[in-house]
Write a protein that holds these residues in place. Structure first.
Motif, short mmCIF file in Angstrom:
data_model
loop_
_atom_site.label_atom_id
_atom_site.label_comp_id
_atom_site.label_asym_id
_atom_site.label_seq_id
_atom_site.Cartn_x
_atom_site.Cartn_y
_atom_site.Cartn_z
N ILE A 44 0.10 -4.15 -0.76
CA ILE A 44 0.65 -3.59 0.30
C ILE A 44 1.66 -4.54 0.74
CG2 ILE A 44 -1.54 -2.18 0.88
CD1 ILE A 44 -1.86 -3.84 3.44
N PRO A 45 2.66 -3.91 1.21
CA PRO A 45 3.66 -4.69 2.03
C PRO A 45 3.30 -4.91 3.61
CG PRO A 45 4.40 -2.31 1.98
CD PRO A 45 3.18 -2.54 1.23
N LYS A 46 3.66 -6.19 3.83
CA LYS A 46 3.36 -6.32 5.22
C LYS A 46 4.23 -5.40 6.47
CE LYS A 46 1.17 -10.72 5.07
NZ LYS A 46 1.28 -12.29 5.37
N LYS A 47 5.38 -4.89 5.86
CA LYS A 47 6.37 -4.39 6.67
C LYS A 47 5.62 -2.91 6.61
CE LYS A 47 10.97 -2.10 6.35
NZ LYS A 47 12.22 -2.13 5.82
N PRO A 48 5.59 -2.06 7.61
CA PRO A 48 4.64 -0.90 7.95
C PRO A 48 5.56 0.47 7.24
CG PRO A 48 5.50 -1.65 9.99
CD PRO A 48 6.05 -2.79 9.12
N ILE A 49 5.61 0.31 6.18
CA ILE A 49 6.25 1.51 5.32
C ILE A 49 5.39 2.31 4.86
CG2 ILE A 49 7.68 2.27 3.43
CD1 ILE A 49 8.59 -0.77 3.04
N VAL A 69 4.02 -9.20 -7.97
CA VAL A 69 2.70 -9.55 -7.50
C VAL A 69 1.54 -8.85 -8.27
CG1 VAL A 69 0.92 -9.52 -5.53
CG2 VAL A 69 3.39 -10.18 -5.35
N VAL A 70 1.61 -7.50 -8.67
CA VAL A 70 0.98 -6.70 -9.23
C VAL A 70 0.69 -7.36 -10.80
CG1 VAL A 70 0.44 -4.62 -10.60
CG2 VAL A 70 1.19 -4.46 -8.43
N ARG A 71 2.00 -7.77 -11.33
CA ARG A 71 2.03 -8.43 -12.74
C ARG A 71 0.74 -9.51 -12.70
NH1 ARG A 71 3.85 -12.35 -14.73
NH2 ARG A 71 5.31 -12.72 -13.13
N GLN A 72 1.26 -10.38 -11.73
CA GLN A 72 0.48 -11.56 -11.43
C GLN A 72 -1.01 -11.42 -11.42
OE1 GLN A 72 2.03 -13.84 -8.23
NE2 GLN A 72 4.30 -13.71 -9.09
N LEU A 73 -1.27 -10.33 -10.80
CA LEU A 73 -2.76 -10.03 -10.52
C LEU A 73 -3.38 -9.43 -11.78
CD1 LEU A 73 -2.50 -8.52 -6.72
CD2 LEU A 73 -3.83 -10.84 -7.52
N ILE A 86 -1.01 3.07 -9.64
CA ILE A 86 -0.80 4.37 -8.98
C ILE A 86 -0.05 3.93 -7.58
CG2 ILE A 86 -1.90 6.29 -8.48
CD1 ILE A 86 -4.25 5.60 -10.51
N ILE A 87 0.80 4.79 -7.36
CA ILE A 87 1.17 4.98 -5.84
C ILE A 87 0.98 6.58 -5.33
CG2 ILE A 87 3.02 4.72 -4.33
CD1 ILE A 87 4.09 2.63 -6.00
N ASN A 88 0.15 6.93 -4.56
CA ASN A 88 0.01 8.19 -4.13
C ASN A 88 0.92 8.40 -3.04
OD1 ASN A 88 -2.25 9.03 -5.89
ND2 ASN A 88 -3.53 7.90 -4.52
N PRO A 98 -1.46 5.97 5.56
CA PRO A 98 -0.24 6.34 5.49
C PRO A 98 0.50 4.81 5.79
CG PRO A 98 -1.20 6.76 7.73
CD PRO A 98 -2.25 6.52 6.86
N HIS A 99 0.11 4.04 4.76
CA HIS A 99 0.89 2.52 4.72
C HIS A 99 0.98 2.47 3.18
CE1 HIS A 99 1.63 -1.55 5.96
NE2 HIS A 99 1.34 -1.77 4.85
N LEU A 100 2.15 2.30 2.64
CA LEU A 100 2.44 2.09 1.29
C LEU A 100 1.39 1.18 0.55
CD1 LEU A 100 4.43 2.64 -1.00
CD2 LEU A 100 5.68 0.82 -0.40
N HIS A 101 1.08 1.45 -0.50
CA HIS A 101 -0.05 0.81 -1.32
C HIS A 101 0.22 1.16 -2.83
CE1 HIS A 101 -2.19 4.12 0.33
NE2 HIS A 101 -2.88 4.12 -0.90
N ILE A 102 0.04 0.13 -3.63
CA ILE A 102 0.12 0.29 -5.14
C ILE A 102 -1.42 -0.14 -5.49
CG2 ILE A 102 1.04 -0.57 -7.41
CD1 ILE A 102 3.32 -1.77 -5.73
N HIS A 103 -1.86 0.95 -5.91
CA HIS A 103 -3.10 0.59 -6.82
C HIS A 103 -3.13 0.07 -8.09
CE1 HIS A 103 -5.65 3.88 -4.21
NE2 HIS A 103 -4.59 4.36 -4.02
#
Ligand code: AMP
Length: 115
Positions: A44-49, A69-73, A86-88, A98-103
């Motif tokens: 997740i970004p720290k910025k509240p998108i 960061v996803v690639r590194q993880l 996945i980004i729902n 309601p805070h942007l997140h990449i699964h």
């Protein structure tokens, strides 16, 4: 009245615990509390998108960083065999926070299509 903080904003502010696996100036990554695969991390970004539907041109570098960061993880979790991101987005997209997140999901064979 002040806007209610999302659960992810509270994780960023350390108001509620999470298993944090990465942190830098721009983002945080932690294990999903209800994992759907052996590896299930949220980046997740720290910025509240709120969602992908809310990003602007100003966020271009930030979004690229999240995927780096996803690639590194994925590498750190030994997902050389493959993984899924996945980004729902929004109600019909199945977004519940309601805070942007990449699964980032991996560690087992994942079927397609999703429900
Ligand atoms: P989405 O449905 O795409 O909005 O995904 C939200 C995800 O956040 C779900 O997979 C939840 O299991 C996860 N989640 C909700 N609360 C927490 C929490 N406190 N810590 C870690 N993951 C969470």
């Amino acid at each position: 009245m002040a806007e209610q903080k999302t659960i992810f904003a509270r994780i960023i502010d350390r108001e509620i615990p999470a298993e944090i696996v990465h942190e830098d100036d721009l983002c945080l990554a932690f294990n999903d509390v209800n994992p759907q695969a052996p590896v299930h991390v949220l980046v997740i970004p720290k910025k509240p998108i709120v969602s992908l539907a809310e990003i602007t041109a100003e966020d271009t570098e930030l979004i690229g960083h999240l995927f780096q960061v996803v690639r590194q993880l994925a590498e750190q979790h030994n997902l050389q065999g493959g993984f899924r991101t996945i980004i729902n987005t929004g109600d019909e997209g199945g977004q519940t926070v309601p805070h942007l997140h990449i699964h980032l999901l991996g560690g087992r064979s994942l079927s397609w299509p999703p429900g």
